[in-house]
Design a protein around this motif. Structure first.
Motif, PDB file in Angstrom:
ATOM      1  N   GLU A  41       0.847  -1.192   0.000  1.00  0.00           N
ATOM      2  CA  GLU A  41       0.000   0.000   0.000  1.00  0.00           C
ATOM      3  C   GLU A  41       0.880   1.238   0.000  1.00  0.00           C
ATOM      4  N   SER A  42       0.676   2.114  -0.960  1.00  0.00           N
ATOM      5  CA  SER A  42       1.476   3.323  -1.070  1.00  0.00           C
ATOM      6  C   SER A  42       1.132   4.326   0.026  1.00  0.00           C
ATOM      7  N   ALA A  43       2.083   5.196   0.304  1.00  0.00           N
ATOM      8  CA  ALA A  43       1.855   6.293   1.243  1.00  0.00           C
ATOM      9  C   ALA A  43       0.783   7.224   0.695  1.00  0.00           C
ATOM     10  N   GLY A  44       0.171   7.994   1.568  1.00  0.00           N
ATOM     11  CA  GLY A  44      -0.839   8.929   1.104  1.00  0.00           C
ATOM     12  C   GLY A  44      -1.257   9.902   2.182  1.00  0.00           C
ATOM     13  N   VAL A  45      -1.662  11.078   1.752  1.00  0.00           N
ATOM     14  CA  VAL A  45      -2.134  12.084   2.693  1.00  0.00           C
ATOM     15  C   VAL A  45      -3.653  11.953   2.810  1.00  0.00           C
ATOM     16  N   PHE A  80       0.305   8.448   6.186  1.00  0.00           N
ATOM     17  CA  PHE A  80       1.582   7.732   6.142  1.00  0.00           C
ATOM     18  C   PHE A  80       2.531   8.434   5.177  1.00  0.00           C
ATOM     19  N   ASP A  81       3.802   8.532   5.545  1.00  0.00           N
ATOM     20  CA  ASP A  81       4.801   9.058   4.623  1.00  0.00           C
ATOM     21  C   ASP A  81       5.748   7.960   4.141  1.00  0.00           C
ATOM     22  N   GLY A  82       5.276   6.717   4.158  1.00  0.00           N
ATOM     23  CA  GLY A  82       6.023   5.582   3.640  1.00  0.00           C
ATOM     24  C   GLY A  82       5.052   4.465   3.306  1.00  0.00           C
ATOM     25  N   LEU A 216       3.442  14.474  -1.028  1.00  0.00           N
ATOM     26  CA  LEU A 216       2.483  13.383  -1.216  1.00  0.00           C
ATOM     27  C   LEU A 216       1.394  13.757  -2.221  1.00  0.00           C
ATOM     28  N   LEU A 217       0.975  15.013  -2.226  1.00  0.00           N
ATOM     29  CA  LEU A 217      -0.011  15.446  -3.211  1.00  0.00           C
ATOM     30  C   LEU A 217       0.563  15.357  -4.627  1.00  0.00           C
ATOM     31  N   ARG A 218       1.833  15.730  -4.798  1.00  0.00           N
ATOM     32  CA  ARG A 218       2.466  15.592  -6.110  1.00  0.00           C
ATOM     33  C   ARG A 218       2.578  14.114  -6.495  1.00  0.00           C
ATOM     34  N   VAL A 229      -1.502   5.903 -19.294  1.00  0.00           N
ATOM     35  CA  VAL A 229      -0.914   4.834 -20.100  1.00  0.00           C
ATOM     36  C   VAL A 229      -1.593   3.507 -19.806  1.00  0.00           C
ATOM     37  N   GLY A 230      -2.721   3.572 -19.057  1.00  0.00           N
ATOM     38  CA  GLY A 230      -3.548   2.389 -18.879  1.00  0.00           C
ATOM     39  C   GLY A 230      -3.221   1.563 -17.667  1.00  0.00           C
ATOM     40  N   LEU A 231      -2.335   2.060 -16.784  1.00  0.00           N
ATOM     41  CA  LEU A 231      -1.955   1.283 -15.614  1.00  0.00           C
ATOM     42  C   LEU A 231      -1.850   2.188 -14.406  1.00  0.00           C
ATOM     43  N   ALA A 232      -2.967   2.458 -13.743  1.00  0.00           N
ATOM     44  CA  ALA A 232      -2.915   3.220 -12.504  1.00  0.00           C
ATOM     45  C   ALA A 232      -2.289   2.347 -11.433  1.00  0.00           C
ATOM     46  N   ILE A 233      -1.323   2.893 -10.679  1.00  0.00           N
ATOM     47  CA  ILE A 233      -0.577   2.034  -9.762  1.00  0.00           C
ATOM     48  C   ILE A 233      -0.748   2.406  -8.308  1.00  0.00           C
ATOM     49  N   GLY A 234      -1.502   3.435  -7.964  1.00  0.00           N
ATOM     50  CA  GLY A 234      -1.669   3.758  -6.554  1.00  0.00           C
ATOM     51  C   GLY A 234      -1.969   5.225  -6.413  1.00  0.00           C
ATOM     52  N   PRO A 235      -2.115   5.757  -5.168  1.00  0.00           N
ATOM     53  CA  PRO A 235      -2.086   4.959  -3.953  1.00  0.00           C
ATOM     54  C   PRO A 235      -3.243   3.978  -3.926  1.00  0.00           C
ATOM     55  N   SER A 236      -3.002   2.733  -3.684  1.00  0.00           N
ATOM     56  CA  SER A 236      -4.040   1.716  -3.776  1.00  0.00           C
ATOM     57  C   SER A 236      -4.909   1.722  -2.536  1.00  0.00           C
TER      58      SER A 236
END
Length: 305
Positions: A41-45, A80-82, A216-218, A229-236
C-alpha cells in the motif's frame, strides 16, 4: 452472509449529497483468499478506515513493527509518509472509506498527529463508536442498507463535532488545489501564521508537516497521471488489486519502455506535469512512498495483468 453470496464482490456507494464534501464514496467488499494475500500500500495524505467483519488483517510498516497492527478486522490508518503492506487469509468482508485528514479529525475526535504512520484497531480508539458501527454494519443485510446506515452515523458525528480552524482548512485546500505546488512560506504568509506555527498545526491536525503533504499530493497526482498509459498504480485502496512484488527494474532513462504496451513512458514529462523539479525527484518519491520505481511498478502490474 448466505451460501449463495458471491465469493468476490466490490460495491461502490455514493454518500448522501450533504456528506459528499466530506466523504467521496463508500466501498463495500467481499473477498476470498485461499492463500495468504499480501499487498503493498502506497503512502498517502489520507486516512484509511476499514470496518470489517470477516477474516482479520495484518498491517505492517517495514520501518517499525510498532506502527502496525495484527489480526484485526477493523482499523484506522493515519496519514503515512512511507509504504506498508497488508496481509490476510480467508474471506474478508467490510466497508472501506478514504477520508481527507481534516474530515477524519472531526469524525475520530482526536488529533491526527496521534495516528501518524500508525494503524490502530478501532477498539483502541475513544468511546468505541466505530466498534458499535462495525457491529451494526455486519448485522445489516445488503450494501444499500449499509450505506444508508453510514450516512446516518457519519452525518450525526460530523454535525456534533466542532469545525476545524478556518485558517487550517484554507491552508489544506490551498495545497490540494495547487497539487502540492507552491511555497510553504507563501502559504504561511497567506494564512497569517509563521512557518513554524503552520508546520506545528499540520503535524497536530493533519499528521504530517506541510512540505511532506505537498510531496504526497504531487506523488498522488503522478500516480493518477500514469493511468493515462492504462496502468494506474496507486495509492491503492486497502481492498484494491495487488500491485505485486517490486521488480528490480530500476530507472532506465527518460523514456523507459512500458512493458507490454509497445510505447515508451516519458518520465521527465510526467515529472514536469506533476510539479516535480526533475525526473530524479519523481523517482525518489516513488521509491520512498511506493517502495519501487514507477518503471518497476508498471512491470509488476503488467506481469500479473
Amino acid at each position: 452472509m448466505t451460501e449463495t453470496a458471491p465469493t468476490d464482490e466490490m460495491v461502490v456507494g455514493l454518500p448522501d449529497v450533504r456528506l459528499r464534501p466530506f466523504v467521496d464514496r463508500y466501498v463495500g467488499y467481499r473477498e476470498r483468499a485461499d492463500l495468504p494475500l499480501v499487498r503493498r500500500e502506497s503512502a498517502g495524505v489520507f486516512v484509511v478506515l476499514i470496518l470489517g467483519w470477516g477474516a482479520p488483517l495484518d498491517v505492517t510498516d517495514p520501518r517499525s513493527a510498532e506502527r502496525g497492527v495484527t489480526q484485526v478486522d477493523s482499523f484506522v490508518a493515519g496519514t503515512f509518509d512511507g509504504w506498508c503492506t497488508t496481509r490476510t487469509l480467508g474471506v474478508g468482508e467490510g466497508v472501506e472509506l478514504l477520508l481527507a485528514p481534516l474530515t477524519a479529525r472531526r469524525l475520530l475526535g482526536l488529533p491526527l498527529g496521534e495516528l501518524t504512520n500508525r494503524a490502530v484497531g478501532v477498539g483502541q480508539l475513544p468511546d468505541r463508536w466505530l466498534v458499535r458501527l462495525r457491529d451494526r454494519l455486519a448485522a445489516t443485510p445488503g450494501w444499500p442498507e449499509r450505506f444508508v446506515l453510514l450516512d446516518r452515523v457519519l452525518g450525526a458525528r460530523l454535525a456534533a463535532s466542532p469545525p476545524v480552524d478556518a485558517r487550517l482548512d484554507w491552508a489544506w485546500r490551498w495545497l490540494v488545489a495547487g497539487g502540492g505546488r507552491g511555497s510553504v512560506g507563501a502559504l504561511a504568509d497567506e494564512v497569517g501564521w509563521s512557518r513554524r506555527h503552520l508546520a506545528s498545526r499540520f503535524r497536530q491536525d493533519v499528521g504530517l508537516p506541510p512540505k511532506t503533504v505537498a510531496r504526497l499530493l504531487r506523488f498522488q497526482q503522478a500516480c493518477t497521471a500514469l493511468s493515462d498509459v492504462g496502468l494506474a498504480i496507486g495509492p491503492s485502496a486497502m481492498v484494491g488489486p495487488d500491485s505485486g512484488p517490486p521488480a528490480d527494474g530500476g530507472h532506465r532513462g527518460p523514456a523507459a519502455a512500458e512493458p507490454g504496451a509497445g510505447r515508451p513512458v516519458d518520465w521527465a514529462a510526467v515529472a514536469a506535469r506533476c510539479g516535480y523539479y526533475d525526473q530524479s525527484h519523481l523517482i525518489r518519491d516513488f521509491r520512498e512512498f511506493a517502495g519501487a520505481t514507477p518503471t518497476a511498478l508498471l512491470a509488476s502490474r503488467s506481469a500479473i495483468a
